[in-house]
Motif scaffolding. Structure first.
Motif, PDB file in Angstrom:
ATOM      1  N   ALA A 132      15.506  26.606  21.357  1.00  0.00           N
ATOM      2  CA  ALA A 132      15.320  27.888  20.361  1.00  0.00           C
ATOM      3  C   ALA A 132      15.904  27.610  19.189  1.00  0.00           C
ATOM      4  O   ALA A 132      17.253  27.200  19.283  1.00  0.00           O
ATOM      5  N   GLY A 133      15.507  27.619  18.048  1.00  0.00           N
ATOM      6  CA  GLY A 133      15.936  27.515  16.544  1.00  0.00           C
ATOM      7  C   GLY A 133      15.139  28.243  15.363  1.00  0.00           C
ATOM      8  O   GLY A 133      14.311  28.625  15.764  1.00  0.00           O
ATOM      9  N   TRP A 134      15.874  28.106  14.344  1.00  0.00           N
ATOM     10  CA  TRP A 134      15.136  28.793  13.186  1.00  0.00           C
ATOM     11  C   TRP A 134      15.727  27.642  11.951  1.00  0.00           C
ATOM     12  O   TRP A 134      16.827  26.972  11.974  1.00  0.00           O
ATOM     13  N   ALA A 135      14.981  27.955  10.908  1.00  0.00           N
ATOM     14  CA  ALA A 135      15.201  27.238   9.410  1.00  0.00           C
ATOM     15  C   ALA A 135      14.672  27.907   8.410  1.00  0.00           C
ATOM     16  O   ALA A 135      13.804  28.714   8.366  1.00  0.00           O
ATOM     17  N   LEU A 136      15.297  27.789   7.357  1.00  0.00           N
ATOM     18  CA  LEU A 136      14.965  28.230   5.912  1.00  0.00           C
ATOM     19  C   LEU A 136      14.590  27.042   5.052  1.00  0.00           C
ATOM     20  O   LEU A 136      15.307  26.069   4.884  1.00  0.00           O
ATOM     21  N   VAL A 137      13.497  27.070   4.456  1.00  0.00           N
ATOM     22  CA  VAL A 137      13.010  26.235   3.255  1.00  0.00           C
ATOM     23  C   VAL A 137      12.737  26.950   2.281  1.00  0.00           C
ATOM     24  O   VAL A 137      12.071  27.968   2.045  1.00  0.00           O
ATOM     25  N   VAL A 138      13.548  26.374   0.976  1.00  0.00           N
ATOM     26  CA  VAL A 138      13.608  27.391  -0.190  1.00  0.00           C
ATOM     27  C   VAL A 138      13.368  26.320  -1.414  1.00  0.00           C
ATOM     28  O   VAL A 138      13.878  25.084  -1.280  1.00  0.00           O
ATOM     29  N   VAL A 139      12.468  26.626  -2.213  1.00  0.00           N
ATOM     30  CA  VAL A 139      12.133  25.942  -3.499  1.00  0.00           C
ATOM     31  C   VAL A 139      12.686  26.629  -4.549  1.00  0.00           C
ATOM     32  O   VAL A 139      12.333  27.839  -4.791  1.00  0.00           O
ATOM     33  N   VAL A 140      13.635  26.167  -5.476  1.00  0.00           N
ATOM     34  CA  VAL A 140      14.316  26.847  -6.467  1.00  0.00           C
ATOM     35  C   VAL A 140      13.811  25.891  -7.874  1.00  0.00           C
ATOM     36  O   VAL A 140      13.873  24.884  -7.937  1.00  0.00           O
ATOM     37  N   ALA A 141      13.944  26.764  -9.025  1.00  0.00           N
ATOM     38  CA  ALA A 141      13.876  26.209 -10.183  1.00  0.00           C
ATOM     39  C   ALA A 141      15.402  26.218 -11.042  1.00  0.00           C
ATOM     40  O   ALA A 141      15.959  27.176 -10.938  1.00  0.00           O
ATOM     41  N   SER A 142      15.754  25.144 -11.568  1.00  0.00           N
ATOM     42  CA  SER A 142      16.998  25.019 -12.226  1.00  0.00           C
ATOM     43  C   SER A 142      16.862  24.284 -13.372  1.00  0.00           C
ATOM     44  O   SER A 142      16.339  23.405 -13.674  1.00  0.00           O
ATOM     45  N   PRO A 143      17.638  24.800 -14.481  1.00  0.00           N
ATOM     46  CA  PRO A 143      17.786  24.059 -15.750  1.00  0.00           C
ATOM     47  C   PRO A 143      18.426  22.957 -15.810  1.00  0.00           C
ATOM     48  O   PRO A 143      18.280  21.902 -16.690  1.00  0.00           O
ATOM     49  N   ASP A 144      19.146  22.714 -14.558  1.00  0.00           N
ATOM     50  CA  ASP A 144      20.024  21.393 -14.583  1.00  0.00           C
ATOM     51  C   ASP A 144      19.495  20.251 -13.837  1.00  0.00           C
ATOM     52  O   ASP A 144      19.759  18.976 -13.684  1.00  0.00           O
ATOM     53  N   ALA A 145      18.247  20.860 -13.018  1.00  0.00           N
ATOM     54  CA  ALA A 145      17.316  19.800 -12.189  1.00  0.00           C
ATOM     55  C   ALA A 145      16.624  19.028 -13.465  1.00  0.00           C
ATOM     56  O   ALA A 145      15.874  19.541 -14.105  1.00  0.00           O
ATOM     57  N   PRO A 146      16.344  17.732 -12.724  1.00  0.00           N
ATOM     58  CA  PRO A 146      15.342  16.925 -13.365  1.00  0.00           C
ATOM     59  C   PRO A 146      13.807  17.556 -13.051  1.00  0.00           C
ATOM     60  O   PRO A 146      13.695  18.047 -12.064  1.00  0.00           O
TER      61      PRO A 146
END
Length: 817
Positions: free
Chosen positions: A673-687
């Motif tokens: 049994a297990g769990w996972a989080l997947v997150v997409v973020v916008a950042s001004p420092d990211a290419p």
């Protein structure tokens, strides 16, 4: 308190409301005054929405349409400026949609039941509390707030429009702002039945209006301040009310001005919208005497209305209209209009006869053409050259949602016209939203395509429009679609992109259509993005056994849950949970969460509601119910995988240590049994990257692989990559570190995980990014793989001796440029 309760002294000039009343009573000369007052504002908006050469045509079209609406009793009662600007924006958008298939209409009311037209792309904004509160105000209050708060005009500049003194405008604006605050509070008190307001909050909210403007005594202020210190909800409402004037500009502005909000407001501050109002009004009386009541302007505008309704010929400027320059003056005689001293940049030949006068009788004398010497040569535009591509993001699979991506570039040296993309979707594939058909004007996009694109179904295809594209720029749109259970396989989507400035067009076809299997797309976007993964197991071996301790250190030969009676892992120290584990979600600094998905899985039948308890950093556990569940069977056990969108929760709490607890699970041999989080973020420092999330949820059937040689192929399309290293992420269940043969392939080449044993021949080895605790996470893998991603390719989950359940696939691809 109504503004009618305290009448204001009238200003010298007639107000907009008085002029509108005269027009409805049949006095069309009043419209010339409205035209003179609001021409500069309409021109300012039009020039920021469309090229300067077409802006004047748009302005005249909008004035003519609004005149016809007022003559028929429709339109505003006092708020003429916002209504006119909305008509300007709608006229521009109609031109973008293409004139060949557009039947022009003057029936503005069919799109506007008593309020200015709102673009369907902004309907989510329309439903916000601040917008609903603003719409609930009397029109006169809306008008004064528009001029003073959105446009930033001074009371002296607004006074002639409302028929008040400057002091009267200031008082009216004060009452309107207080009315807006009260309406906004009322929306909060009545608009959230899922989160009822308790009595302590209600007592504070009742006093929040005077508290914001400093109208409470010190004794009354103290309990309000104490409550705000301890109540996050009321504190958020207080912060919103404190900034309510700037919120008007940021929220109400786009509803009327669209994409040109910032440019228009900047022009208003610079004085081009309001700076000349007072000076023009001082000269207005003298002009009216020489204009014969404004008949020339009225004749021209009334003459435009039949052309607008016909839709069969281009709209041309009628004689007698002011010249197409900001300093244009009206003709001195209504019966003998003179050609303008400064003709428009692209002059049009005059019609064969004068338009009808206000009385309806056409002039018997043809209008004189402008002298040839006054006509300027047409302006030569640098050419734009469009390119286009289209592809599915992941797979289009029967009975599931999906995403189709289009990309449009301008490889030419000049600005393109407004973009129109005609997208032909495969049979059985429909754009996600509704309704369509005859109600297409009311169509609501379930997921906006992004980057200024707006899409609507049109007959057998999808029409998407966007503002012009500058030279060298690339724009992309992500079209969320639904695939019918019986959709035929094979036919790929195709696109034709054209520009409103020329006949230049580009076409493209996708390499794939509807497929038999694969991973459908759940989310896609591009920008300064990052994809973050984290997760952990909820079952473990017996920690008292020496072999278990070695396995948790990733040592020995018992790193397989088939060789242990699995027990609950419970690390949060709370008696309220039976199984719990933690993972650290590392979000980049100054990032903004765009999307977050929670996935969990276990070997159990899981009948009925499937839930997981989730605890954010600094928060308490809350029960998350699965929105989608897929079920299948491993060689000896039933298995499920669940999904829930937790974007609002992750957006609120951000990065840090997250806990998952107590999903449906069973203990014993060969369990996980297990769990996972997947997150997409916008950042001004990211290419600049593209981010895509694909998963196996949706049909209810879990794609279990193995044991033995099995594979699951999924196409990877819609990528606009530059051949630089990207990242592939994967979440999978029931992988065993001691059973080799499971691989993740990109176009047949094995990928190497960045953690765990880093063996490309055994990638599912119980390693989970972000997991806190033991080094081995039995039965769960959350891995990242460096990879070079091309525009199209195939990602493959392949098994050997092991059995597994592929869950999630993510891609982060560098964007060109």
């Amino acid at each position: 308190m109504s503004d009618a309760a305290s009448p204001e002294p009238a200003a010298t000039e007639a107000s907009d409301a008085a002029l509108i009343s005269r027009i409805r009573a049949g006095d069309l000369s009043a419209y010339a005054q409205l035209y003179e007052r609001h021409l500069a504002a309409a021109r300012t908006l039009a020039r920021h929405l469309i090229g300067a050469d077409a802006a004047e045509d748009v302005v005249q079209d909008a004035f003519a349409k609004v005149l016809d609406v007022l003559r028929r009793g429709g339109g505003p009662s006092s708020g003429f400026r916002p209504y006119l600007l909305t008509a300007v924006r709608r006229t521009v958008y109609d031109r973008y949609r293409g004139e060949r298939r557009l039947q022009s209409t003057d029936q503005i009311e069919s799109y506007d039941p008593g309020v200015p037209f709102v673009d369907p792309a902004l309907e989510g904004l329309e439903r916000s509390m601040i917008v609903r509160a603003f719409r609930s105000l009397p029109e006169r209050w809306q008008t004064v707030l528009w001029h003073t708060e959105v446009e930033g005009a001074k009371p002296a500049e607004v006074a002639p429009l409302l028929g008040l003194t400057p002091n009267g405008v200031a008082a009216l604006a004060y009452r309107a702002r207080e009315g807006l605050r009260q309406a906004y509070l009322q929306m909060h008190l009545l608009g959230a039945p899922a989160a009822p307001v308790d009595e302590e909050c209600r007592a504070t909210l009742d006093k929040l209006g005077p508290y914001v403007r400093g109208g409470l005594s010190r004794r009354e202020s103290r309990p309000v301040g104490r409550h705000l210190d301890g109540c996050e909800r009321c504190k958020a409402i207080y912060a919103e009310m404190t900034a309510i004037n700037s919120a008007l500009r940021d929220v109400i502005g786009p509803l009327v001005l669209g994409t040109a909000t910032a440019a228009y407001i900047g022009a208003a501050k610079g004085g081009s919208v309001f700076g000349g109002v007072l000076g023009r009004l001082r000269r207005l009386r003298k002009r009216w005497k020489t204009l014969g009541g404004g008949a020339a302007v009225l004749a021209a505008l009334v003459g435009l209305v039949p052309a607008l309704m016909s839709g069969s010929t281009p709209i041309r400027p009628a004689p007698g209209l002011p010249a197409r320059s900001p300093s244009s003056a009206m003709p001195s005689k209504a019966q003998d209009p003179k050609p303008p001293a400064q003709p428009p940049p692209a002059a049009q030949p005059p019609p064969a006869a004068d338009p009808p006068a206000p009385g309806g009788t056409p002039s018997s004398r043809p209008s004189a053409p402008a002298p040839p010497s006054s006509v300027k040569p047409p302006v030569t535009r640098p050419p734009a050259r469009l390119t286009a591509s289209i592809a599915t993001v992941g797979a289009l699979v029967r009975g599931q949602r999906g995403i189709v991506a289009i990309s449009v570039g301008n490889d030419g040296a000049g600005l393109s016209g407004g973009l129109v993309a005609e997208v032909a979707l495969p049979p059985g594939v429909t754009y996600a939203g509704g309704p369509a058909g005859r109600e297409a004007a009311l169509f609501t996009e379930r997921h906006p395509p992004g980057d200024g694109w707006h899409c609507r179904p049109r007959e057998d295809r999808l029409r998407c429009t966007r503002a012009p594209l500058r030279p060298g720029a690339v724009t992309s749109a992500y079209l969320h679609v639904d695939v019918a259970p019986a959709a035929p396989h094979g036919t790929p989507p195709a696109v034709t992109v054209s520009s409103s400035h020329s006949g230049d067009a580009a076409t493209a076809s996708a390499p794939y259509g509807v497929m038999r299997d694969g991973l459908p797309a759940r989310f896609a976007a591009d920008g300064g993005l990052s994809v973050v993964h984290a997760g952990n197991a909820l079952l473990t071996c017996d920690h008292s056994h020496p072999g278990c301790r070695r396995a948790l250190r990733r040592e020995g030969d018992r790193r397989d849950n088939d060789r242990w009676r699995m027990r609950r892992l419970d690390r949060d120290g709370s008696p309220a949970t039976k199984a719990s584990s933690a993972a650290r979600v590392r979000l980049p600094g100054r990032s903004r969460v765009l999307w977050a998905g929670l996935y969990w899985s276990a070997t159990v039948r899981a009948d009925g509601p499937v839930t997981l308890r989730l605890r954010p950093p600094g928060g308490s556990y809350r029960t998350v119910r699965a929105a989608e569940v897929s079920r299948g069977r491993l060689p000896t056990r039933p298995v499920y995988q669940a999904f829930a969108d937790v974007t609002p929760l992750v957006r609120r709490y951000g990065g840090g240590v997250w806990w998952g607890a107590d999903p449906p699970l069973r203990t014993g041999a060969a369990r996980y049994a297990g769990w996972a989080l997947v997150v997409v973020v916008a950042s001004p420092d990211a290419p600049r990257r593209q981010a895509m999330v694909l998963d196996t949820l949706g049909t209810g059937r879990a794609p279990v692989l193995g044991p033995g040689p099995r594979r699951l192929d999924t196409p990877v399309g819609g990528l606009f990559t530059a051949g630089r290293p990207g990242r592939v992420g994967a979440v999978a269940w029931e992988g065993d570190a001691d059973l080799p043969g499971d691989r993740l392939l990109l176009d047949g080449r094995p990928l190497v995980p960045a953690s765990g044993d880093r063996d490309p021949r055994n990638v599912l080895d119980g390693s989970a990014d972000g997991a806190l605790g033991p080094g081995l996470a039995f039965g769960i893998d959350v891995d990242v793989f460096p990879a070079f991603l091309r525009r199209t390719g195939t990602v493959t989950f392949a098994t050997g001796r092991d059995a597994c359940l592929p869950g999630v696939l993510t891609l982060a691809a560098p964007f060109p440029g």
